[in-house]
Design an enzyme around this catalytic site. Structure first.
Site, mmCIF file in Angstrom:
data_model
loop_
_atom_site.group_PDB
_atom_site.id
_atom_site.type_symbol
_atom_site.label_atom_id
_atom_site.label_comp_id
_atom_site.label_asym_id
_atom_site.label_seq_id
_atom_site.Cartn_x
_atom_site.Cartn_y
_atom_site.Cartn_z
ATOM 1 N N ALA A 142 41.212 20.793 -4.963
ATOM 2 C CA ALA A 142 40.586 22.116 -5.050
ATOM 3 C C ALA A 142 41.264 22.983 -6.111
ATOM 4 C CB ALA A 142 40.642 22.801 -3.682
ATOM 5 N N GLU B 73 30.215 4.056 4.562
ATOM 6 C CA GLU B 73 31.059 4.445 5.693
ATOM 7 C C GLU B 73 30.168 4.872 6.853
ATOM 8 O OE1 GLU B 73 33.670 7.479 4.163
ATOM 9 O OE2 GLU B 73 35.215 6.018 3.641
ATOM 10 N N ARG C 84 33.922 8.474 15.186
ATOM 11 C CA ARG C 84 35.357 8.771 15.168
ATOM 12 C C ARG C 84 35.808 9.578 16.389
ATOM 13 N NH1 ARG C 84 37.636 10.883 9.357
ATOM 14 N NH2 ARG C 84 37.631 8.708 8.747
ATOM 15 N N LEU D 156 36.833 15.594 -0.245
ATOM 16 C CA LEU D 156 37.236 15.623 -1.658
ATOM 17 C C LEU D 156 36.098 16.218 -2.484
ATOM 18 C CD1 LEU D 156 38.949 12.148 -2.238
ATOM 19 C CD2 LEU D 156 40.057 14.374 -2.039
ATOM 20 N N ARG E 81 33.250 16.767 10.228
ATOM 21 C CA ARG E 81 33.091 16.386 8.820
ATOM 22 C C ARG E 81 32.542 14.974 8.699
ATOM 23 N NH1 ARG E 81 37.456 13.787 5.020
ATOM 24 N NH2 ARG E 81 38.002 12.901 7.037
ATOM 25 N N SER F 48 47.794 22.678 -5.732
ATOM 26 C CA SER F 48 47.369 21.819 -6.851
ATOM 27 C C SER F 48 46.808 20.503 -6.346
ATOM 28 C CB SER F 48 48.533 21.577 -7.812
ATOM 29 O OG SER F 48 49.460 20.676 -7.254
ATOM 30 N N HIS G 111 43.704 15.192 11.508
ATOM 31 C CA HIS G 111 43.372 14.617 10.202
ATOM 32 C C HIS G 111 42.724 15.616 9.246
ATOM 33 C CE1 HIS G 111 42.577 11.438 7.405
ATOM 34 N NE2 HIS G 111 41.264 11.501 7.543
ATOM 35 N N HIS H 220 41.767 11.633 13.595
ATOM 36 C CA HIS H 220 41.522 10.231 13.240
ATOM 37 C C HIS H 220 41.961 9.390 14.428
ATOM 38 C CE1 HIS H 220 41.521 6.436 11.104
ATOM 39 N NE2 HIS H 220 40.902 7.034 10.106
ATOM 40 N N GLN I 264 42.069 8.092 0.958
ATOM 41 C CA GLN I 264 41.934 6.648 0.818
ATOM 42 C C GLN I 264 40.511 6.241 0.480
ATOM 43 O OE1 GLN I 264 43.366 4.999 4.505
ATOM 44 N NE2 GLN I 264 45.488 5.375 3.963
HETATM 45 C C1 FAD Z 1 45.693 10.224 4.828
HETATM 46 C C2 FAD Z 1 44.460 10.979 4.398
HETATM 47 C C3 FAD Z 1 43.334 10.294 3.957
HETATM 48 C C4 FAD Z 1 42.195 11.002 3.549
HETATM 49 N N1 FAD Z 1 41.124 10.312 3.046
HETATM 50 C C5 FAD Z 1 40.060 11.013 2.547
HETATM 51 C C6 FAD Z 1 38.985 10.328 1.895
HETATM 52 O O1 FAD Z 1 38.988 9.109 1.749
HETATM 53 N N2 FAD Z 1 37.951 11.082 1.416
HETATM 54 C C7 FAD Z 1 37.905 12.448 1.546
HETATM 55 O O2 FAD Z 1 36.932 13.072 1.106
HETATM 56 N N3 FAD Z 1 38.923 13.101 2.144
HETATM 57 C C8 FAD Z 1 39.994 12.427 2.626
HETATM 58 N N4 FAD Z 1 41.027 13.104 3.206
HETATM 59 C C9 FAD Z 1 40.974 14.580 3.231
HETATM 60 C C10 FAD Z 1 41.233 15.111 1.828
HETATM 61 O O3 FAD Z 1 42.284 14.373 1.241
HETATM 62 C C11 FAD Z 1 41.616 16.591 1.861
HETATM 63 O O4 FAD Z 1 40.705 17.322 2.638
HETATM 64 C C12 FAD Z 1 41.613 17.171 0.447
HETATM 65 O O5 FAD Z 1 42.434 16.377 -0.398
HETATM 66 C C13 FAD Z 1 42.119 18.605 0.473
HETATM 67 O O6 FAD Z 1 42.292 19.029 -0.855
HETATM 68 P P1 FAD Z 1 42.831 20.489 -1.130
HETATM 69 O O7 FAD Z 1 42.945 20.616 -2.604
HETATM 70 O O8 FAD Z 1 42.039 21.470 -0.386
HETATM 71 O O9 FAD Z 1 44.294 20.517 -0.468
HETATM 72 P P2 FAD Z 1 45.615 19.556 -0.701
HETATM 73 O O10 FAD Z 1 45.259 18.391 -1.530
HETATM 74 O O11 FAD Z 1 46.151 19.355 0.628
HETATM 75 O O12 FAD Z 1 46.530 20.499 -1.584
HETATM 76 C C14 FAD Z 1 47.136 21.642 -1.031
HETATM 77 C C15 FAD Z 1 48.063 22.242 -2.069
HETATM 78 O O13 FAD Z 1 48.478 23.532 -1.625
HETATM 79 C C16 FAD Z 1 49.879 23.677 -1.822
HETATM 80 N N5 FAD Z 1 50.361 24.672 -0.870
HETATM 81 C C17 FAD Z 1 50.138 24.764 0.465
HETATM 82 N N6 FAD Z 1 50.701 25.888 0.955
HETATM 83 C C18 FAD Z 1 51.311 26.513 -0.092
HETATM 84 C C19 FAD Z 1 52.069 27.710 -0.225
HETATM 85 N N7 FAD Z 1 52.301 28.522 0.799
HETATM 86 N N8 FAD Z 1 52.568 28.020 -1.445
HETATM 87 C C20 FAD Z 1 52.341 27.209 -2.522
HETATM 88 N N9 FAD Z 1 51.600 26.075 -2.450
HETATM 89 C C21 FAD Z 1 51.101 25.739 -1.249
HETATM 90 C C22 FAD Z 1 50.445 22.292 -1.641
HETATM 91 O O14 FAD Z 1 51.685 22.238 -2.272
HETATM 92 C C23 FAD Z 1 49.347 21.457 -2.323
HETATM 93 O O15 FAD Z 1 49.579 21.428 -3.707
HETATM 94 C C24 FAD Z 1 42.175 12.420 3.615
HETATM 95 C C25 FAD Z 1 43.303 13.106 4.059
HETATM 96 C C26 FAD Z 1 44.439 12.405 4.433
HETATM 97 C C27 FAD Z 1 45.650 13.173 4.889
#
Ligand code: FAD
Length: 504
Positions: A15, A113, A279, A378, A372, A12, A337, A229, A47
């Site tokens: 994506a 950036e 980076r 995001l 990336r 959640s 990262h 990072h 962030q």
């Molecule tokens: C500190 C930090 C700063 C960042 N800053 C930026 C930024 O400024 N701009 C940018 O574009 N990107 C940034 N990123 C990267 C970006 O945040 C992520 O790439 C993006 O949020 C990933 O989204 P996602 O929905 O794919 O996964 P996530 O947001 O990581 O969500 C994964 C979900 O999957 C669930 N999950 C995982 N495994 C299981 C399982 N086996 N069973 C059930 N649920 C599971 C988790 O509970 C979670 O809900 C940053 C990342 C970090 C860590």
């Protein structure tokens, strides 16, 4: 116990919630999440912001060109073009959901950036973009009656009938297993940072989605491309800290410099751009200092009282360590990262397994190539997630799945202290040998050590998923001999095959 749905989304973050919302109410949707809805995963921690070519003079074409340059031209060009063109519509969608972007002079505030040729980074709450994004998405989802939540549950097996995906087995925190049936399963499980000793990623980013996909027969691609990072706050002790606070690059942009424990500003010798080099160059140079036994610090003292106003997150994180960055040097380490590789999917987010899709960081659309461009992740999660949800939603309700023969007993066991010890060992191996600088010998050693750990684990041990993903990353690194993007190989001879034989 079996529950019937039309669509199951695992995760959640940006994506997963975009898929669920995009499906629009014509289907019954289940969302399985490790923690609380929209409260875990990397999204909440993001962030800097979200890239979109919405400013004066900017264009999707320019955004695409910057993305391809950052990715060492290994990007999937049609996917990049589609993403850059979709970005303004994603922003409109988020505004319609109530997301509060920062505003300047009545317009969306746009930051710039490194490696973006225009100011095009939308942000919220200064550097709290992810938290505001997660809030907006979560509030939109909780009001939808067609979306059912399975919180604090781990998706531990993908069910198939023949080649077709038919559901997921989830284990809740009481250890009870539930079988959810649906002809469409979307992996939105995020990245793999937790496989490394030092990471900015939260505990959920442990690659379990990649293991599920591999076990279901999906292809994984470009796993060797892991972005590090350069600056995370170094832990106070040698204990295994799951997630390190990021020390934002904007500090270096504002004048902070990197020094080692001898007081040497070592980036001056590494790049004409010094601390503002790309980076991967900064991360590698910091790594080299650490490898030589030096300690590395960010010196932000010249920013004085501005630190409190402009970088409150840093000031807070430092104060928890008893440090004041106006007076003290801030100890830093690089940190895993972002994962560019993942489940190989087409432009429709489809894997090669019928009914299995992947979006967000777990997916490999090829958008990022070998590295990336900041703030594109995001955007990718939202754009591909929303589009997939809409496509699936147009199909409407599916025919209920009659019977599934897979034994629920195949699901993984509950975590034990042995799993935690093995995970800690894996994180160290990956950091030492599969990190910022890789060598053939180091990769060979990592492969051997991981195989030993795999043999020592009981069948069904949860950590086997992380060992599997670690091994697959090592094997991908071994296949890519040349340094490109985030994959940096030192020493060109000898190279090894995955079976351990040296090749000329
Ligand atoms: C500190 C930090 C700063 C960042 N800053 C930026 C930024 O400024 N701009 C940018 O574009 N990107 C940034 N990123 C990267 C970006 O945040 C992520 O790439 C993006 O949020 C990933 O989204 P996602 O929905 O794919 O996964 P996530 O947001 O990581 O969500 C994964 C979900 O999957 C669930 N999950 C995982 N495994 C299981 C399982 N086996 N069973 C059930 N649920 C599971 C988790 O509970 C979670 O809900 C940053 C990342 C970090 C860590």
């Amino acid at each position: 116990m079996s529950e019937q749905f039309d669509l199951i989304v695992i995760g959640s973050g940006a994506a997963g919630l975009s898929v669920a919302l995009g499906s629009g109410g014509s289907m019954r949707v289940a969302v399985i999440i490790r923690g609380g809805l929209g409260l875990d995963g990397s999204t909440c921690w993001a962030q800097g912001g979200l890239a979109a070519a919405v400013g004066p003079g900017d264009s999707p074409g320019q955004h695409a060109a910057d993305t391809i340059n950052a990715g060492s031209r290994l990007n999937n060009k049609p996917a990049v073009r589609w993403l850059a063109e979709s970005a303004p519509e994603v922003v409109r969608w988020l505004l319609s959901l109530g997301m509060q972007f920062d505003i300047s002079n009545g317009h969306l505030a746009l930051g710039r950036e490194a490696a973006h040729s225009f100011p095009r980074i939308l942000h919220a709450g200064g550097d709290a973009t992810g938290a505001e994004l997660a809030r907006a998405l979560r509030e939109a989802v909780v009001h939808q009656p067609w979306i059912e939540r399975y919180e604090f549950s781990d998706a531990c097996e993908i069910l198939k009938r023949g080649p077709q995906v038919v559901g997921v087995v989830a284990r809740n925190r009481r250890g009870e297993l539930t079988r959810l049936l649906a002809p469409n399963v979307v992996l939105a499980t995020g990245g793999i940072g937790q496989l490394y000793r030092y990471t900015s990623n939260p505990v959920e980013a442990d690659g379990s989605g990649l293991a599920l996909a591999h076990q279901a027969g999906a292809e994984l691609a470009e796993l060797e491309f892991v972005q590090f990072h350069p600056t995370a706050l170094a832990p106070a002790s040698e204990s295994d800290i799951p997630q390190l606070p990021l020390v934002t690059e904007a500090l270096r942009g504002a004048g902070a410099v990197l020094v080692n424990d001898l007081g040497v500003r070592f980036m001056l010798a590494a790049s004409s751009q010094a601390e503002l080099a790309p980076r991967d160059i900064v991360a590698r140079t910091v790594w080299q200092q650490l490898a030589q036994g030096r300690r590395v610090f960010l010196d932000a003292r010249s920013l004085g009282d501005n630190l409190r106003h402009r970088f409150p997150n840093l000031v807070n994180a430092c104060s928890q360590r008893g440090l004041d960055p106006r007076i003290h040097l801030v100890p830093i380490v690089p940190a895993a990262h972002y994962h560019m590789g993942g489940v190989k999917v087409d432009l429709h987010s489809m894997s090669r397994v019928p009914g299995l899709y992947a979006v967000g960081e777990v997916a490999c659309t090829g958008v990022h190539g070998a590295n990336r461009l900041a703030s594109n992740s995001l955007l990718e999660a939202l754009a591909f997630g929303k589009a997939l949800g809409e496509r699936l939603g147009q199909r409407g309700p599916s025919v209920p799945i009659s019977r599934v023969d897979n034994s629920i007993g195949h699901a993984v066991r509950r975590e034990s202290t042995n799993d935690q010890m093995v995970m800690s060992r894996l994180r160290q191996i990956m950091w030492n040998h599969v990190g910022i600088v890789r060598t053939p010998e180091g990769l060979q050693s990592a492969l051997h050590q991981i195989q030993v750990l795999e043999r020592r684990c009981l069948a069904g041990a949860p950590v086997l998923r992380q060992l599997l993903v670690g091994r697959l990353v090592v094997e991908a690194c071994m296949r890519r001999r040349e340094s490109v993007g985030a994959h940096h190989m030192e020493a060109s001879v000898p190279h090894y095959r995955i079976d351990g034989q040296a090749v000329a």
